[in-house]
Write an enzyme that holds these catalytic residues in place. Structure first.
Site, PDB file in Angstrom:
ATOM      1  CD  GLU A 278     -47.312   5.160  96.631  1.00 20.00           C
ATOM      2  OE1 GLU A 278     -48.458   5.545  96.406  1.00 20.00           O
ATOM      3  OE2 GLU A 278     -47.020   4.477  97.636  1.00 20.00           O
ATOM      4  CD  GLU A 281     -45.950   9.665  91.992  1.00 24.18           C
ATOM      5  OE1 GLU A 281     -46.572   8.624  92.259  1.00 24.18           O
ATOM      6  OE2 GLU A 281     -46.432  10.800  92.100  1.00 24.18           O
ATOM      7  CB  CYS A 298     -52.962   2.945  99.522  1.00 22.91           C
ATOM      8  SG  CYS A 298     -51.334   2.774  98.854  1.00 22.91           S
ATOM      9  CB  SER A 318     -48.268   8.972  95.304  1.00 20.62           C
ATOM     10  OG  SER A 318     -48.306   8.051  94.235  1.00 20.62           O
ATOM     11  CE  LYS A 357     -59.133   1.010  99.270  1.00 25.54           C
ATOM     12  NZ  LYS A 357     -58.147   1.588  98.348  1.00 25.54           N
ATOM     13  CD  GLU A 360     -59.893   4.248  95.864  1.00 23.24           C
ATOM     14  OE1 GLU A 360     -60.097   3.140  96.380  1.00 23.24           O
ATOM     15  OE2 GLU A 360     -58.763   4.734  95.712  1.00 23.24           O
ATOM     16  CD  GLU A 365     -61.436  10.924  90.002  1.00 25.75           C
ATOM     17  OE1 GLU A 365     -62.604  11.278  89.724  1.00 25.75           O
ATOM     18  OE2 GLU A 365     -60.919  11.149  91.117  1.00 25.75           O
ATOM     19  CB  CYS A 502     -56.410  -1.991 105.797  1.00 26.86           C
ATOM     20  SG  CYS A 502     -55.577  -0.840 104.708  1.00 26.86           S
TER      21      CYS A 502
END
Lengths: 573, 159
Positions: A278, A281, A298, A318, A357, A360, A365, A502
């Site tokens: 990141e 990037e 994230c 990102s 999560k 996710e 993908e 978190c």
């Protein structure tokens, strides 16, 4: 200051205080259900009623302003009788299945019943019959257990700015549901699980995968590897009687081995990897003119939020996968090859403070050749349950370290668990990547703490970088609207879905107040203070992974394994 | 699918509308389309910057809004005090059983829709049922069953 009297004792209140705030300041306990710290009072549950001399009836303390000279009584026979009746009425149509209930032992309703000495079913109301909503991969809703306090509705709207759920119908037919009473999976729910944290009963719980994980742990044909997120080790201790803010990282790793995981990896390792990708990037976007500001990626609740509500800003997010998915990808590629394993025979489990999560890891993908990179996600609470079922108490074990090749971590990676942590880790490494020098002081106080919105301007070489940190999507929404309206002084924005990051995730131990969350945060800062490796770019196992496998940040393999794409998501909103 | 053109026209009639315009807009939409479709609710939400869950919550709070198109025969059963005393509960139970729909719903063949109202101002005729604007007085379950059968045969005589 206002002078009041409560139960014959003098107390003080600030102007604008409610009676409840004044009583709390004076150390007098009043039971509440629907009250939520920091939000406007709704006054729906009436648990907090008190007697005020001169008032015609009982007064709800949470929504009644304190006044000078007020004389309050919080435990007269009338008050106690009324509160008890309120609990009895709430119980009148509640299922009596506490022994089988996911919330057993952590239920606010059963606590209130005990505190008020409810020993009989006084009122017998018609049981509410409505099917569970199990359509979401993250959250299960059981309307039969709902007592209509409305906290989930308020947290979803006022804190997260999502409004996936609201009250439907009226009176005895009322229930909480999504738009058109459809499944959560087609609603605009972003799976953050904040509703679970505020729910007083088991009307909202995480979708549990404990059984599935136990099944694969017992399967000799599978290599079961586990990763644990930075915020888990500082919170799971609460489930085993430690005080909030105790870090039991080593003991938790030992316990994970005891319950049968073959390898234990630390998600903070891929947090370091995320910083490498990141950070590179961001530098590329700044030097070569990509869409700015760049948003972190994230937090999966946040990703779904942008896909639904701000698709025009998706190019600013990102392309890096989250640390969980990066770990999943290197487990089923580099690790599989290194161990001569077919990725199909590896089961990759991750322990997360997060319910989103679970959503996710099931995104299509996030895998290759129909093999998902992460197979199951357990929340902190579910891991505690797994430990209990298997009879493993981490508190009694000697600490152990995580496994190579993904066991080393910097304390910067560990900071990912708190709001501002990703930014702090990124600034440390970006400073090095751009100037070749290390920062003199790693700690960046402006980025720390529970504040919902933090900003920083930092001089890196010739460049002044504008950085913003927001936690909770309500805060994110404000910033997104500023950016859409033309704000252009920012380069990098960290967004965490849950307030505080978190450590306050939807999968964390229940019944944590603000002080517990702050203690978890302080535990992460304490780890960073004393750690010997405090920057991601000096993680030797990350460097080795680049040397032996990935090549360089943003290289060809990185793009294949560690980066992803987003698309506009149509939901009922 | 409802005709969204009428929704657009209604929204044009409320420029700069805020959340306080929600109920009047919903009423107009229902008057134009006979019910509140998902598409209409989503479109109104977009215009007023209100989440669909919120609008659905408001709309389900009130009895007047329905979420399924009206049937060819719209049956209104009065559950006001006088009708209740004269046995409208049994009348309503019968309709629900025969048509297999609850108040607010439309039968799957699209022939009947059911609505419960509080009073039609015809208490002297209790219990009262109104089918497509026509009043039926002193209705019993048996009598209403015949009325519904007549509607059905009338519909099939057109075929």
């Amino acid at each position: 200051m206002l002078a009041l009297e409560a139960n014959g004792q003098k107390i003080e209140a600030r102007k604008g205080d409610t009676i409840l705030q004044a009583l709390q300041r004076g150390g007098i306990h009043v039971p509440t259900i629907c009250h939520m710290e920091g939000l406007l009072p709704s006054g729906t549950c009436r648990m907090c009623v008190v007697e005020v001399e001169g008032a015609p009836g009982l007064v709800p303390a949470c929504s009644f302003p304190a006044a000078d000279g007020m004389r309050i009584h919080t435990s007269t026979p009338t008050v106690l009788k009324t509160r008890k009746a309120i609990v009895e009425l709430l119980l009148s149509n509640h299922p009596d299945d506490c022994l089988y209930c996911a919330r057993n032992g952590k239920c606010d309703l059963s606590d209130l019943a005990r505190e008020h000495g409810v020993r009989n079913r006084v009122f017998r109301g018609l049981r509410k019959r409505k099917e569970k909503d199990i359509s979401s991969p993250s959250i299960v809703r059981d309307p039969e257990k709902c007592i209509l306090c409305g906290k989930c509705v308020r947290v979803c709207e006022e804190v997260q700015g999502v409004s996936a759920i609201d009250f439907i119908n009226r009176g005895s037919k009322a229930f909480v549901g999504t738009a058109f009473d459809e499944g959560m999976n087609v609603s605009c729910c972003i799976n953050c699980g904040q509703c679970i944290l505020v729910c007083p009963t088991a009307a909202l719980t995480e979708r549990s995968y404990v059984d599935e994980v136990m099944r694969v742990l017992a399967d000799p044909g599978k290599t079961v590897v586990v990763q644990h997120a930075p915020a888990v080790s500082v919170s799971i201790a609460e489930e085993f009687g430690f005080k909030p803010g105790t870090d039991i990282d080593g003991q938790m790793v030992a316990a994970l081995r005891r319950v049968g995981f073959h390898r234990v990896f630390d998600t903070s390792f891929t947090a370091d990897l995320t910083i490498m990708e990141e950070g590179s990037e961001l530098i590329q976007r700044i030097t070569q003119g990509g869409p700015l500001p760049m948003f972190t990626s994230c937090s999966p609740g946040w990703i779904k939020f942008v896909e639904q509500f701000y698709p025009e800003l998706l190019p600013n997010v990102s392309t890096c996968k989250s640390p969980q998915q990066m770990m999943g990808a290197v487990i089923k590629s580099f690790f599989a090859r290194r161990e001569n394993l077919d990725p199909k025979d590896i089961v990759s489990v991750s322990i997360m403070p997060c319910t989103a999560k679970k959503f996710e890891c099931a995104r299509p993908e996030m895998g290759r050749d129909y093999v998902p990179d992460v197979d199951y996600v357990l929340t902190t609470r579910e891991l505690a349950e797994l430990f209990r079922i298997k009879g493993v108490d981490p508190g009694t074990l000697a600490p152990e370290g995580a496994d190579t090749p993904f066991g080393e971590r910097s304390s910067a990676g560990k900071l990912f668990g708190a709001s501002g942590g990703v930014m702090e880790a990124a600034v440390r490494s970006a400073f090095f990547l751009l100037t070749g020098d290390e920062m003199k002081e790693y700690r960046i106080q402006d980025l720390r703490g529970m504040k919902g919105s933090k900003e920083l301007r930092v001089k890196v070489g010739d460049l002044e970088v504008g950085a913003a940190v927001v936690s909770s999507l309500g805060q994110a929404r404000k910033l997104m609207d500023e950016i859409k309206a033309g704000r252009s002084d920012l380069h990098f924005v960290e967004v965490m879905t849950c307030p505080g990051g978190c450590i306050n995730g939807g999968g964390q131990p229940l019944k944590a107040d603000l002080d517990s969350v702050k203690a978890r945060m302080a535990a992460l800062y304490a780890i960073d203070k004393t750690d010997t490796l405090r920057v991601s770019h000096r993680n030797s196992q990350v460097q080795r992974l680049y040397k032996e496998f990935l090549g360089k940040p943003l290289g060809h393999l990185s793009h294949q394994l560690l980066h992803t794409t987003y698309q506009k998501r149509e939901v009922l909103r | 699918m409802a005709d969204m053109k009428s929704v657009e026209t209604i929204l044009e009639g409320h420029p700069d509308a805020g959340r306080d315009h929600l109920i009047p807009i919903l009423q107009e939409v229902q008057a134009a389309e006979g019910y509140l479709s998902k598409a209409a609710i989503t479109r109104v939400g977009l215009a007023l910057d209100l989440p669909a869950s919120k609008i659905f919550g408001v709309a389900t709070f009130y009895n007047m809004f329905r979420f399924q198109p009206r049937g060819t025969y719209h049956v209104m059963v009065c559950r006001g005090t006088a009708c209740h005393v004269k046995g409208s509960k049994r009348v309503l139970d019968m309709v629900e059983k025969v048509l297999k729909i609850a108040p607010g719903e439309t039968s799957r063949d699209g022939l009947f829709s059911l609505e419960v109202v509080a009073c039609m101002g015809a208490c002297g005729l209790a219990p009262v049922v109104n089918v497509n604007g026509q009043f039926h007085a002193k209705v019993t379950p048996m009598k209403l069953q015949r009325i519904l059968e007549e509607c059905r045969s009338e519909e099939f005589s057109h075929v």
